[in-house]
Enzyme design. Sequence first.
Site, mmCIF file in Angstrom:
data_model
loop_
_atom_site.group_PDB
_atom_site.id
_atom_site.type_symbol
_atom_site.label_atom_id
_atom_site.label_comp_id
_atom_site.label_asym_id
_atom_site.label_seq_id
_atom_site.Cartn_x
_atom_site.Cartn_y
_atom_site.Cartn_z
ATOM 1 N N GLY A 247 1.020 -1.213 0.443
ATOM 2 C CA GLY A 247 -0.056 0.094 -0.093
ATOM 3 C C GLY A 247 1.291 0.998 -0.281
ATOM 4 O O GLY A 247 0.137 2.378 -0.260
ATOM 5 N N GLU A 289 3.886 -6.377 2.119
ATOM 6 C CA GLU A 289 3.562 -6.709 -0.326
ATOM 7 C C GLU A 289 3.450 -5.485 -0.931
ATOM 8 O O GLU A 289 1.913 -5.288 -1.167
ATOM 9 C CB GLU A 289 2.114 -7.740 -0.078
ATOM 10 C CG GLU A 289 2.345 -8.742 1.321
ATOM 11 C CD GLU A 289 0.666 -8.899 1.485
ATOM 12 O OE1 GLU A 289 0.506 -9.842 2.191
ATOM 13 O OE2 GLU A 289 0.008 -8.057 1.387
ATOM 14 N N GLY A 291 3.256 -3.216 -3.841
ATOM 15 C CA GLY A 291 2.846 -3.741 -5.719
ATOM 16 C C GLY A 291 3.559 -2.531 -5.935
ATOM 17 O O GLY A 291 4.436 -2.107 -6.936
ATOM 18 N N ARG A 292 2.377 -1.376 -6.101
ATOM 19 C CA ARG A 292 2.612 0.348 -6.634
ATOM 20 C C ARG A 292 4.380 0.697 -6.903
ATOM 21 O O ARG A 292 4.819 0.761 -7.642
ATOM 22 C CB ARG A 292 1.612 1.480 -6.498
ATOM 23 C CG ARG A 292 1.314 2.072 -7.372
ATOM 24 C CD ARG A 292 0.798 3.052 -6.053
ATOM 25 N NE ARG A 292 -1.146 2.553 -5.831
ATOM 26 C CZ ARG A 292 -2.168 2.908 -6.304
ATOM 27 N NH1 ARG A 292 -1.597 3.080 -7.475
ATOM 28 N NH2 ARG A 292 -2.975 2.111 -5.979
ATOM 29 N N ARG A 329 -7.723 3.783 -15.242
ATOM 30 C CA ARG A 329 -7.631 4.536 -13.542
ATOM 31 C C ARG A 329 -8.378 5.767 -13.477
ATOM 32 O O ARG A 329 -8.605 6.128 -12.398
ATOM 33 C CB ARG A 329 -6.349 4.602 -12.770
ATOM 34 C CG ARG A 329 -5.540 3.005 -12.790
ATOM 35 C CD ARG A 329 -4.169 2.886 -12.152
ATOM 36 N NE ARG A 329 -4.376 3.733 -10.391
ATOM 37 C CZ ARG A 329 -4.215 4.380 -9.953
ATOM 38 N NH1 ARG A 329 -3.065 5.140 -10.673
ATOM 39 N NH2 ARG A 329 -3.825 4.899 -9.277
ATOM 40 N N TYR A 333 -11.530 5.555 -10.505
ATOM 41 C CA TYR A 333 -10.656 6.541 -9.287
ATOM 42 C C TYR A 333 -10.690 7.703 -9.669
ATOM 43 O O TYR A 333 -10.151 8.898 -8.245
ATOM 44 C CB TYR A 333 -9.612 5.677 -8.767
ATOM 45 C CG TYR A 333 -9.208 4.402 -8.585
ATOM 46 C CD1 TYR A 333 -10.038 3.110 -7.989
ATOM 47 C CD2 TYR A 333 -8.314 3.680 -9.121
ATOM 48 C CE1 TYR A 333 -10.237 2.223 -7.896
ATOM 49 C CE2 TYR A 333 -8.213 2.577 -9.664
ATOM 50 C CZ TYR A 333 -8.731 1.294 -8.568
ATOM 51 O OH TYR A 333 -8.438 -0.140 -8.629
ATOM 52 N N CYS A 360 -15.544 4.750 -27.240
ATOM 53 C CA CYS A 360 -16.714 5.400 -27.914
ATOM 54 C C CYS A 360 -17.222 5.194 -26.142
ATOM 55 O O CYS A 360 -18.645 4.929 -25.488
ATOM 56 C CB CYS A 360 -17.213 4.738 -28.509
ATOM 57 S SG CYS A 360 -16.269 4.073 -30.100
ATOM 58 N N GLU A 361 -17.256 5.931 -25.415
ATOM 59 C CA GLU A 361 -17.348 6.619 -24.262
ATOM 60 C C GLU A 361 -16.868 8.194 -23.716
ATOM 61 O O GLU A 361 -16.062 8.390 -23.748
ATOM 62 C CB GLU A 361 -16.491 5.648 -23.020
ATOM 63 C CG GLU A 361 -16.655 4.319 -22.759
ATOM 64 C CD GLU A 361 -18.348 3.936 -22.618
ATOM 65 O OE1 GLU A 361 -18.702 4.704 -20.972
ATOM 66 O OE2 GLU A 361 -18.932 2.936 -22.821
ATOM 67 N N TYR A 390 -0.595 -1.508 -12.360
ATOM 68 C CA TYR A 390 -2.483 -0.798 -12.988
ATOM 69 C C TYR A 390 -2.957 -0.641 -13.489
ATOM 70 O O TYR A 390 -3.899 0.119 -13.576
ATOM 71 C CB TYR A 390 -3.606 -0.950 -11.508
ATOM 72 C CG TYR A 390 -2.677 -1.332 -9.579
ATOM 73 C CD1 TYR A 390 -3.572 -2.741 -9.529
ATOM 74 C CD2 TYR A 390 -1.834 -0.981 -8.455
ATOM 75 C CE1 TYR A 390 -3.015 -2.825 -8.831
ATOM 76 C CE2 TYR A 390 -1.758 -1.626 -7.881
ATOM 77 C CZ TYR A 390 -1.995 -2.458 -7.891
ATOM 78 O OH TYR A 390 -1.922 -3.183 -6.296
HETATM 79 C C1 LIG Z 1 -3.368 -5.092 -4.066
HETATM 80 C C2 LIG Z 1 -2.735 -5.592 -2.767
HETATM 81 C C3 LIG Z 1 -1.564 -5.391 -2.406
HETATM 82 C C4 LIG Z 1 -0.454 -4.355 -3.046
HETATM 83 O O1 LIG Z 1 -0.787 -3.141 -2.773
HETATM 84 P P1 LIG Z 1 -0.337 -1.826 -3.851
HETATM 85 O O2 LIG Z 1 -0.760 -0.673 -3.472
HETATM 86 O O3 LIG Z 1 0.021 -2.184 -4.882
HETATM 87 O O4 LIG Z 1 1.318 -1.713 -2.564
HETATM 88 C C5 LIG Z 1 -0.895 -6.125 -1.622
HETATM 89 N N1 LIG Z 1 -1.634 -7.009 -0.515
HETATM 90 C C6 LIG Z 1 -2.584 -7.029 -0.818
HETATM 91 C C7 LIG Z 1 -3.778 -8.356 -0.021
HETATM 92 C C8 LIG Z 1 -3.656 -6.799 -1.920
HETATM 93 O O5 LIG Z 1 -4.667 -6.646 -2.259
#
Ligand SMILES: *Cc1c(COP(=O)(O)O)cnc(C)c1O
Length: 431
Positions: A247, A289, A291-292, A329, A333, A360-361, A390
């Site tokens: 996150g 965890e 990701g982003r 996105r 959002y 077409c939106e 994403y």
């Molecule tokens: C989406 C997600 C992440 C990654 O979140 P980021 O904002 O991309 O870092 C980690 N853990 C879980 C369970 C998620 O659903």
Amino acid sequence: MICDNLSIVNGQLHFAGQNTVTLAKQYGTPLYLLDEDYIRRQCRVYKAAFQKHFGPGAKPLYASKANAFRRMYQIMTEEDMGIDVVSPGEIYTAYSAGYDLSNAYFHGSNKTDGDIAYAMDCGVGCFVADNREELLAIEAECARRGTRQQVLLRLSPGIDPHTYEAVATGKVDSKFGVAIETGQAEELVLFALELPHVDLAGFHCHVGSQVFGEDIFQRAAVIMLEFIAHLEHTHGFKTAQLDLGGGYGVAYTEADPHLDVEEKVAEVAAAVKKTCTRLGIAMPEIHMEPGRSIVAAAGMTLYTVGAVKRITGYKNYVSVDGGMVDNPRYALYKSAYTCYLANKMDEVQDFAADVVGRCCESGDILQPDVMMSASVERGDTLAVCTTGAYNYSMASNYNRLPRPPIVMLHHGESYVAVRRESFEDLCRNDM
Ligand SMILES: *Cc1c(COP(=O)(O)O)cnc(C)c1O
């Protein structure tokens, strides 16, 4: 500029040291670029910070839903990163890329019986169970196979991360996880401990995404650790692993702060250690965890400008050859992005326009109110920055548009990691 892998050379935008205008010509548009060196650097920053502040057992897991394709899983293998997967499709992609799935954590709030069996076939190391039904399904499948499965329980710590509603996931009323506050989490732990084929290794929480809040992760850690201490003191259950989710926010525009990963991990580690000491429990193995924050700034999307519509007295539109299909996105959002006219970086940017896609939106907007050169015209290259997370993973074929390719940038060279979809690909499953 918003990320240190961007620069301007002779009025043209360079990314990862390479000329984006040349790349757009070479590979065609729309085009996803990914800075492989940046991705590897982020993995190493996370890993080093984890070893330093949490000790040897701690590990970062790349949340692969941010951007998943075979080459990405190979890079994660080479960087010795654990991963999160959320579907059998991600498991298949990782497996077929040769990723060792014993290092994978399987998430998702509704795993089907088929998903569970497939994940076990592929040797997924740990399941993150979201609810009672899932625990029972895991137990049943293991009983059938005569195996045991390591499991974490996803809990909701009851925290509002003050991010967009759509990406806030750790509140008590969330669809994800089991609430601690209502007593349901404790009930489910006791239930899990009775299951003969389930090895309950610990707990997971994920408060949300694009989080900048000062102490969100520390607060989540404290709530989780208090729950863990309660379990130990009342039921004698010792927790081996605590996964604090992903996150961390990234800078999409100049208005966003830049988070220092090493500093953030150090803060969480300090809070974890202090809380464990206060509660008199051993520190569990800690995972996070991201990701982003690993891939977002590694990405850029290049488009070619088609029409420029000046509606006198109202507004201006610049249409590009992609849109919500390759980046939904803003439509989903209202996400902010930084856009540049890559071939006109040195010109005065005094023309405001909405950058819109070709679908077409009316809602097919990549970004409203972008400032650019008034000389913008058909054939210009438009870059949208920070699209590594994403975007490809959320892309669709709406309007029967083929998905763009992914070109990786590595040590000053470029190569195709995912090829452009063909019209034939679009009809692949049509009978
Ligand atoms: C989406 C997600 C992440 C990654 O979140 P980021 O904002 O991309 O870092 C980690 N853990 C879980 C369970 C998620 O659903």
